[in-house]
Design a protein around this motif. Structure first.
Motif, mmCIF file in Angstrom:
data_model
loop_
_atom_site.group_PDB
_atom_site.id
_atom_site.type_symbol
_atom_site.label_atom_id
_atom_site.label_comp_id
_atom_site.label_asym_id
_atom_site.label_seq_id
_atom_site.Cartn_x
_atom_site.Cartn_y
_atom_site.Cartn_z
ATOM 1 N N MET A 80 39.650 49.388 50.842
ATOM 2 C CA MET A 80 39.965 49.083 52.099
ATOM 3 C C MET A 80 41.499 48.431 51.962
ATOM 4 O O MET A 80 41.695 47.746 51.069
ATOM 5 C CB MET A 80 39.056 47.909 52.857
ATOM 6 N N LYS A 81 42.347 49.123 52.741
ATOM 7 C CA LYS A 81 44.035 48.799 52.567
ATOM 8 C C LYS A 81 44.203 47.706 53.572
ATOM 9 O O LYS A 81 43.861 48.240 54.850
ATOM 10 C CB LYS A 81 44.830 50.161 52.948
ATOM 11 N N ILE A 82 44.517 46.562 53.324
ATOM 12 C CA ILE A 82 44.948 45.675 54.136
ATOM 13 C C ILE A 82 46.297 45.154 54.087
ATOM 14 O O ILE A 82 47.048 44.914 53.064
ATOM 15 C CB ILE A 82 44.015 44.248 53.890
ATOM 16 N N LEU A 83 47.032 44.919 55.334
ATOM 17 C CA LEU A 83 48.382 44.777 55.390
ATOM 18 C C LEU A 83 48.542 43.278 55.653
ATOM 19 O O LEU A 83 47.760 43.079 56.798
ATOM 20 C CB LEU A 83 49.189 45.678 56.354
ATOM 21 N N VAL A 84 48.835 42.442 54.954
ATOM 22 C CA VAL A 84 48.846 40.897 55.298
ATOM 23 C C VAL A 84 50.373 40.605 55.926
ATOM 24 O O VAL A 84 51.568 40.858 55.178
ATOM 25 C CB VAL A 84 48.784 39.947 54.221
ATOM 26 N N VAL A 85 50.668 40.136 57.415
ATOM 27 C CA VAL A 85 51.927 40.035 57.572
ATOM 28 C C VAL A 85 52.125 38.275 57.797
ATOM 29 O O VAL A 85 51.553 37.699 58.649
ATOM 30 C CB VAL A 85 52.202 40.431 58.797
ATOM 31 N N ASP A 86 53.130 37.945 56.878
ATOM 32 C CA ASP A 86 53.329 36.309 57.243
ATOM 33 C C ASP A 86 54.660 35.802 56.606
ATOM 34 O O ASP A 86 55.003 36.682 55.627
ATOM 35 C CB ASP A 86 52.307 35.453 56.276
ATOM 36 N N ASP A 87 55.395 35.199 57.264
ATOM 37 C CA ASP A 87 56.966 34.960 56.852
ATOM 38 C C ASP A 87 56.646 33.866 55.558
ATOM 39 O O ASP A 87 57.815 33.836 54.948
ATOM 40 C CB ASP A 87 57.516 34.179 57.950
ATOM 41 N N GLU A 88 55.612 33.549 55.312
ATOM 42 C CA GLU A 88 55.330 32.485 53.936
ATOM 43 C C GLU A 88 55.076 33.258 52.841
ATOM 44 O O GLU A 88 54.144 33.937 52.827
ATOM 45 C CB GLU A 88 54.467 31.328 54.328
ATOM 46 N N THR A 89 56.231 33.528 51.828
ATOM 47 C CA THR A 89 56.111 34.523 50.923
ATOM 48 C C THR A 89 55.076 34.038 49.961
ATOM 49 O O THR A 89 54.199 35.140 49.211
ATOM 50 C CB THR A 89 57.256 34.827 50.094
ATOM 51 N N ASP A 90 54.592 32.855 49.821
ATOM 52 C CA ASP A 90 53.768 32.299 48.828
ATOM 53 C C ASP A 90 52.240 32.782 49.147
ATOM 54 O O ASP A 90 51.302 32.652 48.409
ATOM 55 C CB ASP A 90 53.666 30.953 48.688
ATOM 56 N N ILE A 91 52.062 33.283 50.294
ATOM 57 C CA ILE A 91 50.802 33.795 50.683
ATOM 58 C C ILE A 91 50.288 35.065 49.725
ATOM 59 O O ILE A 91 49.269 35.109 49.745
ATOM 60 C CB ILE A 91 50.918 34.244 52.374
ATOM 61 N N GLN A 92 51.367 35.770 49.427
ATOM 62 C CA GLN A 92 51.073 36.997 48.415
ATOM 63 C C GLN A 92 50.121 36.385 47.347
ATOM 64 O O GLN A 92 49.062 37.050 46.989
ATOM 65 C CB GLN A 92 52.017 37.547 48.208
ATOM 66 N N GLY A 93 50.740 35.485 46.453
ATOM 67 C CA GLY A 93 49.951 34.991 45.380
ATOM 68 C C GLY A 93 48.455 34.251 45.813
ATOM 69 O O GLY A 93 47.553 34.590 44.961
ATOM 70 N N LEU A 94 48.534 33.733 46.805
ATOM 71 C CA LEU A 94 47.358 33.238 47.192
ATOM 72 C C LEU A 94 46.066 34.202 47.621
ATOM 73 O O LEU A 94 45.207 34.039 46.948
ATOM 74 C CB LEU A 94 47.605 32.316 48.427
ATOM 75 N N PHE A 95 46.381 35.373 48.297
ATOM 76 C CA PHE A 95 45.546 36.301 48.566
ATOM 77 C C PHE A 95 45.093 37.131 47.269
ATOM 78 O O PHE A 95 44.030 37.468 47.023
ATOM 79 C CB PHE A 95 46.154 37.353 49.507
ATOM 80 N N GLU A 96 46.169 37.560 46.575
ATOM 81 C CA GLU A 96 45.971 38.099 45.125
ATOM 82 C C GLU A 96 44.907 37.304 44.112
ATOM 83 O O GLU A 96 43.962 37.737 43.342
ATOM 84 C CB GLU A 96 47.143 38.445 44.662
ATOM 85 N N GLN A 97 45.138 35.745 44.447
ATOM 86 C CA GLN A 97 44.201 34.979 43.348
ATOM 87 C C GLN A 97 42.892 34.977 43.907
ATOM 88 O O GLN A 97 42.015 35.095 43.183
ATOM 89 C CB GLN A 97 44.822 33.614 43.271
ATOM 90 N N ARG A 98 42.769 34.669 45.540
ATOM 91 C CA ARG A 98 41.474 34.523 46.120
ATOM 92 C C ARG A 98 40.673 35.853 46.085
ATOM 93 O O ARG A 98 39.410 35.870 46.187
ATOM 94 C CB ARG A 98 41.657 34.011 47.519
ATOM 95 N N PHE A 99 41.327 37.001 46.081
ATOM 96 C CA PHE A 99 40.648 38.525 46.090
ATOM 97 C C PHE A 99 40.779 39.109 44.572
ATOM 98 O O PHE A 99 40.795 40.220 44.678
ATOM 99 C CB PHE A 99 41.267 39.374 47.098
ATOM 100 N N ARG A 100 41.058 38.289 43.837
ATOM 101 C CA ARG A 100 41.399 39.058 42.434
ATOM 102 C C ARG A 100 40.133 39.791 41.885
ATOM 103 O O ARG A 100 40.448 41.033 41.466
ATOM 104 C CB ARG A 100 41.490 37.732 41.313
#
Length: 125
Positions: free
Chosen positions: A1-21
């Protein structure tokens, strides 16, 4: 499943990558990130229908998540991607507006990743 995360807080990327590792490693989920509504539209134009689910923050500078949601639901019809709105302000006004515009779900920050994973797995089945 391809998910696009849209958020102006750039640290969200690391958080999602960590939580969905685990899910990323197993190839179950592939994330793309856009840091504004405008960036999300550029991504969607370049990767037509690649993202089947969009997680978008509501409060962003420039194009808000609600503006993005309206644009997505008007332009991408066959089939439209599932759009879940995320906000730090869980007020009924934002909720009602998001639902009127066709949001498929509404999440509050901080994101409960256990609940989000359950919702995503339910969408896949």
């Amino acid at each position: 499943m391809k998910i696009l995360v849209v958020d102006d807080e750039t640290d969200i990327q690391g958080l999602f990558e960590q939580r969905f590792r685990k899910e990323i490693k197993n190839g179950e989920i592939d994330f793309a990130f856009a840091f504004s509504g405008e960036d999300a539209l550029v991504y969607m134009s370049a990767h037509h229908h690649e993202a089947v689910l969009i997680l978008s923050d509501i409060n962003m500078p420039g194009m808000s998540g609600l503006d993005l949601l309206k644009h997505i639901k008007e332009k991408y019809e066959k089939p439209p991607p599932v759009v879940m709105m995320i906000t730090a302000y869980g007020d009924s006004e934002n909720y009602n507006k998001a639902m009127q515009l066709g949001a498929d779900d509404f999440l509050s920050k901080p994101v409960d990743f256990t609940s989000l994973k359950e919702k995503l797995k339910a969408r896949v089945q």
